[in-house]
Scaffold this motif. Sequence first.
Motif, mmCIF file in Angstrom:
data_model
loop_
_atom_site.group_PDB
_atom_site.id
_atom_site.type_symbol
_atom_site.label_atom_id
_atom_site.label_comp_id
_atom_site.label_asym_id
_atom_site.label_seq_id
_atom_site.Cartn_x
_atom_site.Cartn_y
_atom_site.Cartn_z
ATOM 1 N N PRO A 121 0.831 -1.211 0.000
ATOM 2 C CA PRO A 121 0.000 0.000 0.000
ATOM 3 C C PRO A 121 0.861 1.255 0.000
ATOM 4 N N PRO A 122 0.356 2.356 -0.576
ATOM 5 C CA PRO A 122 1.116 3.610 -0.594
ATOM 6 C C PRO A 122 1.493 4.063 0.812
ATOM 7 N N VAL A 123 2.695 4.608 0.938
ATOM 8 C CA VAL A 123 3.170 5.130 2.219
ATOM 9 C C VAL A 123 3.648 6.567 2.007
ATOM 10 N N SER A 124 3.900 7.269 3.093
ATOM 11 C CA SER A 124 4.354 8.653 3.002
ATOM 12 C C SER A 124 5.816 8.713 2.569
ATOM 13 N N VAL A 125 6.087 9.443 1.490
ATOM 14 C CA VAL A 125 7.459 9.602 0.996
ATOM 15 C C VAL A 125 7.697 11.063 0.635
ATOM 16 N N PRO A 126 8.939 11.554 0.747
ATOM 17 C CA PRO A 126 9.246 12.941 0.369
ATOM 18 C C PRO A 126 9.196 13.119 -1.146
ATOM 19 N N LEU A 127 8.397 14.050 -1.593
ATOM 20 C CA LEU A 127 8.279 14.312 -3.028
ATOM 21 C C LEU A 127 9.590 14.823 -3.608
ATOM 22 N N ASP A 128 10.263 15.718 -2.878
ATOM 23 C CA ASP A 128 11.518 16.295 -3.367
ATOM 24 C C ASP A 128 12.538 15.216 -3.719
ATOM 25 N N ASN A 129 12.646 14.208 -2.859
ATOM 26 C CA ASN A 129 13.640 13.156 -3.090
ATOM 27 C C ASN A 129 13.403 12.435 -4.414
ATOM 28 N N ALA A 130 12.125 12.131 -4.695
ATOM 29 C CA ALA A 130 11.794 11.407 -5.919
ATOM 30 C C ALA A 130 12.101 12.252 -7.158
ATOM 31 N N VAL A 131 11.745 13.539 -7.101
ATOM 32 C CA VAL A 131 11.994 14.416 -8.256
ATOM 33 C C VAL A 131 13.491 14.578 -8.484
ATOM 34 N N LEU A 132 14.229 14.863 -7.421
ATOM 35 C CA LEU A 132 15.670 15.100 -7.563
ATOM 36 C C LEU A 132 16.418 13.859 -8.024
ATOM 37 N N GLU A 133 15.978 12.689 -7.559
ATOM 38 C CA GLU A 133 16.621 11.452 -7.999
ATOM 39 C C GLU A 133 16.355 11.223 -9.490
ATOM 40 N N GLY A 134 15.146 11.562 -9.933
ATOM 41 C CA GLY A 134 14.840 11.461 -11.356
ATOM 42 C C GLY A 134 15.681 12.407 -12.184
ATOM 43 N N ILE A 135 15.880 13.622 -11.668
ATOM 44 C CA ILE A 135 16.706 14.611 -12.362
ATOM 45 C C ILE A 135 18.154 14.143 -12.461
ATOM 46 N N LYS A 136 18.659 13.501 -11.412
ATOM 47 C CA LYS A 136 20.041 13.024 -11.399
ATOM 48 C C LYS A 136 20.308 12.031 -12.529
ATOM 49 N N ARG A 137 19.286 11.314 -12.944
ATOM 50 C CA ARG A 137 19.477 10.331 -14.017
ATOM 51 C C ARG A 137 19.687 11.001 -15.372
ATOM 52 N N TYR A 138 19.380 12.293 -15.441
ATOM 53 C CA TYR A 138 19.606 13.068 -16.664
ATOM 54 C C TYR A 138 20.361 14.340 -16.301
ATOM 55 N N SER A 139 21.565 14.165 -15.812
ATOM 56 C CA SER A 139 22.336 15.277 -15.255
ATOM 57 C C SER A 139 22.709 16.335 -16.283
ATOM 58 N N HIS A 140 22.672 15.993 -17.574
ATOM 59 C CA HIS A 140 23.076 16.949 -18.612
ATOM 60 C C HIS A 140 21.876 17.558 -19.339
ATOM 61 N N VAL A 141 20.693 17.413 -18.742
ATOM 62 C CA VAL A 141 19.470 17.964 -19.333
ATOM 63 C C VAL A 141 18.992 19.130 -18.475
ATOM 64 N N ASP A 142 18.419 20.138 -19.119
ATOM 65 C CA ASP A 142 17.914 21.321 -18.421
ATOM 66 C C ASP A 142 16.550 21.003 -17.811
ATOM 67 N N ILE A 143 16.564 20.603 -16.535
ATOM 68 C CA ILE A 143 15.325 20.274 -15.810
ATOM 69 C C ILE A 143 15.247 21.171 -14.574
ATOM 70 N N SER A 144 14.210 21.985 -14.490
ATOM 71 C CA SER A 144 14.061 22.899 -13.360
ATOM 72 C C SER A 144 13.012 22.396 -12.372
ATOM 73 N N TYR A 145 13.285 22.662 -11.092
ATOM 74 C CA TYR A 145 12.361 22.235 -10.031
ATOM 75 C C TYR A 145 12.642 23.050 -8.781
ATOM 76 N N THR A 146 11.596 23.482 -8.107
ATOM 77 C CA THR A 146 11.722 24.202 -6.848
ATOM 78 C C THR A 146 11.312 23.288 -5.702
ATOM 79 N N MET A 147 12.180 23.141 -4.722
ATOM 80 C CA MET A 147 11.908 22.261 -3.584
ATOM 81 C C MET A 147 10.620 22.693 -2.876
#
Length: 206
Positions: free
Chosen positions: A60-86
């Motif tokens: 079942p779904p549990v509480s997780v930090p949204l920032d962590n998931a977004v930033l980890e996804g961004i890290k997989r494309y470190s040379h792409v221009d992806i913007s996000y505000t914590m």
Amino acid sequence: MSHDLNNYNNVVLGYASLLESSKEPNLQKYTKGIILAAERSFQIIQSVSAVRKLKAASSPPVSVPLDNAVLEGIKRYSHVDISYTMTGAKVKAGGLLVEVFANLFGNSLRTGGMDTKIAVFVEDASDRYLIHIDDNGPGLSAEEKDSIVHCSVEKEANENKLRSTGLQLYIVNKLLDRYGSRLTIGESSLKGVTEGSRFSFALKKG
């Protein structure tokens, strides 16, 4: 096998990084293409792993930090221009939430190319967060939009109908279904000479 493939990707990235310092514009462009190809190869490996985990018993779904998931996804494309505000937000999801972002980023790059710009926006909407992933790519045809929307309601017995959306959006739809959400398509805030794409979904607050 995944370990061996990742080792080869690391070698490619290592050599490409050495070429990045070149002052030759064409070489810089080609080097960026090599790096992005290697990063996408990494993501394909991750996607295959995610499919295997999706086939396992779900929790079942549990509480997780949204920032962590977004930033980890961004890290997989470190040379792409992806913007996000914590945001500091927590959502009801799971450990595979990063695959939602990583695969949506990868889908934007697949359709828009290595110079695609991507932005992630989060809106507070009462008991949930609305999350938008915008890009400045070529946009989607009416047929593609219809296919993606219908993926969200397809049953397991009709998975063959998901072929037109590719592996990345298949994973996204399956995960969002597990989290009690679905993918929708809207108007990108980054559109300019091209239409761009906006993929949105909602997650309950954690």
